[in-house]
Scaffold this motif. Structure first.
Motif, short mmCIF file in Angstrom:
data_model
loop_
_atom_site.label_atom_id
_atom_site.label_comp_id
_atom_site.label_asym_id
_atom_site.label_seq_id
_atom_site.Cartn_x
_atom_site.Cartn_y
_atom_site.Cartn_z
N ILE A 1 0.84 -1.20 0.00
CA ILE A 1 0.00 0.00 0.00
C ILE A 1 0.88 1.24 0.00
O ILE A 1 1.60 1.50 0.97
N ALA A 2 0.82 2.01 -1.09
CA ALA A 2 1.63 3.22 -1.22
C ALA A 2 0.82 4.44 -0.83
O ALA A 2 -0.35 4.57 -1.22
N ARG A 3 1.45 5.35 -0.06
CA ARG A 3 0.79 6.60 0.33
C ARG A 3 1.56 7.79 -0.24
O ARG A 3 2.36 8.42 0.46
N PRO A 4 1.33 8.11 -1.50
CA PRO A 4 2.01 9.28 -2.08
C PRO A 4 1.41 10.58 -1.60
O PRO A 4 0.22 10.65 -1.26
N ILE A 5 2.24 11.60 -1.59
CA ILE A 5 1.80 12.94 -1.25
C ILE A 5 1.64 13.69 -2.58
O ILE A 5 1.66 13.06 -3.64
N LEU A 6 1.50 14.98 -2.56
CA LEU A 6 1.26 15.79 -3.75
C LEU A 6 2.23 15.45 -4.88
O LEU A 6 3.41 15.77 -4.83
N MET A 7 1.72 14.79 -5.94
CA MET A 7 2.58 14.36 -7.04
C MET A 7 2.60 15.39 -8.17
O MET A 7 1.59 16.00 -8.48
N TYR A 8 3.76 15.50 -8.79
CA TYR A 8 3.88 16.37 -9.96
C TYR A 8 4.64 15.63 -11.06
O TYR A 8 5.35 14.65 -10.81
N GLY A 9 4.45 16.09 -12.28
CA GLY A 9 5.05 15.48 -13.45
C GLY A 9 4.20 15.82 -14.65
O GLY A 9 3.19 16.52 -14.54
N TRP A 10 4.61 15.34 -15.82
CA TRP A 10 3.84 15.61 -17.04
C TRP A 10 2.78 14.54 -17.23
O TRP A 10 3.12 13.36 -17.39
N PRO A 11 1.51 14.90 -17.25
CA PRO A 11 0.46 13.92 -17.51
C PRO A 11 0.38 13.62 -19.01
O PRO A 11 1.03 14.30 -19.82
N ALA B 1 6.47 12.15 -9.70
CA ALA B 1 5.69 10.95 -10.02
C ALA B 1 6.59 9.78 -10.40
O ALA B 1 6.25 8.62 -10.14
N TRP B 2 7.74 10.07 -10.99
CA TRP B 2 8.64 8.98 -11.39
C TRP B 2 9.24 8.28 -10.16
O TRP B 2 9.50 7.09 -10.21
N ASP B 3 9.41 9.01 -9.05
CA ASP B 3 9.89 8.37 -7.82
C ASP B 3 8.84 7.41 -7.27
O ASP B 3 9.17 6.33 -6.77
N CYS B 4 7.58 7.81 -7.34
CA CYS B 4 6.51 6.94 -6.87
C CYS B 4 6.45 5.66 -7.70
O CYS B 4 6.34 4.56 -7.16
N ALA B 5 6.57 5.82 -9.02
CA ALA B 5 6.56 4.64 -9.91
C ALA B 5 7.74 3.72 -9.59
O ALA B 5 7.58 2.50 -9.49
N ASP B 6 8.92 4.31 -9.41
CA ASP B 6 10.11 3.50 -9.11
C ASP B 6 9.94 2.73 -7.80
O ASP B 6 10.33 1.56 -7.69
N ALA B 7 9.35 3.40 -6.80
CA ALA B 7 9.17 2.74 -5.50
C ALA B 7 8.23 1.54 -5.63
O ALA B 7 8.46 0.49 -5.02
N ILE B 8 7.19 1.68 -6.42
CA ILE B 8 6.26 0.57 -6.60
C ILE B 8 6.93 -0.60 -7.30
O ILE B 8 6.79 -1.76 -6.88
N TRP B 9 7.71 -0.32 -8.34
CA TRP B 9 8.43 -1.41 -9.03
C TRP B 9 9.42 -2.07 -8.07
O TRP B 9 9.54 -3.30 -8.05
N ARG C 1 13.60 4.60 2.19
CA ARG C 1 15.06 4.60 2.02
C ARG C 1 15.68 3.25 2.38
O ARG C 1 16.54 2.74 1.64
N ASP C 2 15.25 2.66 3.50
CA ASP C 2 15.91 1.46 3.99
C ASP C 2 15.49 0.19 3.27
O ASP C 2 16.33 -0.69 3.02
N GLU C 3 14.21 0.05 2.95
CA GLU C 3 13.72 -1.19 2.35
C GLU C 3 13.53 -1.09 0.84
O GLU C 3 13.79 -2.06 0.12
N PHE C 4 13.11 0.07 0.36
CA PHE C 4 12.87 0.23 -1.08
C PHE C 4 14.12 0.72 -1.81
O PHE C 4 14.21 0.59 -3.03
N GLY C 5 15.06 1.30 -1.08
CA GLY C 5 16.27 1.80 -1.70
C GLY C 5 16.06 3.02 -2.56
O GLY C 5 16.78 3.26 -3.53
N ILE C 6 15.05 3.84 -2.20
CA ILE C 6 14.72 5.03 -2.98
C ILE C 6 15.14 6.28 -2.22
O ILE C 6 14.78 6.47 -1.06
#
Length: 297
Positions: free
Chosen positions: A154-164, A199-207, A272-277
């Motif tokens: 379960i990911a809890r992202p905060i205010l995301m930005y990027g190109w839609p 938004a790319w950080d959120c995607a990377d964390a999920i992968w 940082r510790d488990e996802f390495g992000i």
């Protein structure tokens, strides 16, 4: 891999950062960007009911399901929680249960809105304290998903930005850039602290979470607290816009909107510790957006 909400901002970056060996199936309620025809097997489900999505899961037989589709407008949900209960709570919990029964990895996208604001950064296991109906639905969804599928991520992202995708729902950065370029003033509150997330950080964390078999809830943000007003000023710097077009206002001057947490910060221990992000600093992320503006197509 099956992704609901694939036409949204997170969906775009999930598809763009996926391992090329992963076969991605996406779900859309209507038309979708042509770019997805190249990178995904797209499925039209105009009414995303539990039965329709379970039928699709049985047909596709994915290794994992990412549920990124929901009503995401805080103000649209406020006062109308019952209208969004099925999509935001019941649907993900039913899908979580189905995936648990079939050994399909399950990822649910929650929100920082499960928290109500605090001077102390929230830990991944902090109790929920939502202050609006959207946050209450997200908290209920997390509880329901966890009960139905203890192995869910379960990911809890905060205010995301990027190109839609072109024509997709815009985020504050895109809104500010568009408005200021058209000669308009943007009014931005100076008393709400957040940690804008690329938004790319959120995607990377999920992968990363899927690759490592991680489960449970985790907070994800840019790790750098700023007011929304300062975020808008940084946007002007990155895009070469006139900062004088940003008007500083207090939250109290915005009538008719759902309440928002005044201070949402995360400690990002799991990230940082488990996802390495290590999240992208806000200024760096905005300059990256400015350098890759053609990605909005």
């Amino acid at each position: 891999m099956l992704i609901t909400g694939v036409t949204g901002l997170l969906g775009k970056y999930l598809v763009g950062s996926a391992d090329p060996n992963i076969q991605i199936h996406g779900v859309s309620r209507g038309s979708w960007p042509k770019a997805l025809d190249v990178s995904c097997f797209m499925h039209l489900i105009q009414e995303p009911t539990t039965s329709a999505l379970i039928d699709l899961l049985a047909e596709v037989r994915p290794d994992a399901l990412i549920v990124a589709a929901a009503e995401g407008s805080v103000d649209a949900v406020e006062g109308r929680a019952a209208d969004h209960q099925r999509l935001n709570v019941e649907l993900p919990s039913h899908l979580a249960a189905f995936c648990a029964s079939r050994g399909i990895s399950f990822v649910h996208i929650s929100s920082n809105a499960v928290f109500g604001g605090s001077d102390i950064p929230y830990a991944d296991a902090s109790p929920f304290t939502p202050v609006n109906d959207y946050g209450r639905l997200k908290a209920a969804a997390e509880d329901a998903v966890r009960a139905a599928n203890p192995q869910a991520l379960i990911a809890r992202p905060i205010l995301m930005y990027g190109w839609p995708f072109f024509g997709g729902r815009i985020n504050p950065v895109v809104h500010w850039v568009t408005e200021i370029r058209q000669g308009r003033v943007v009014r931005v509150v100076d008393d709400v602290i957040t940690e804008p997330l690329a938004a790319w950080d959120c995607a990377d964390a999920i992968w990363h979470g899927l690759d490592r078999g991680l489960i449970g809830g985790f907070n994800i943000s840019g790790g750098e607290p700023v007011t929304l007003y300062d975020f808008a000023l940084l946007t002007c710097e990155a895009f070469g816009l006139d900062a004088g077009a940003v008007e500083r206002i207090p939250s109290a001057s915005l009538a008719g909107l759902a309440p928002r947490p005044r201070n949402t910060r995360f400690d990002l221990v799991r990230l940082r510790d488990e996802f390495g992000i290590e999240p992208t600093p806000v200024r760096d992320g905005l300059f990256r957006m400015a350098a890759n503006e053609n990605q909005s197509a």
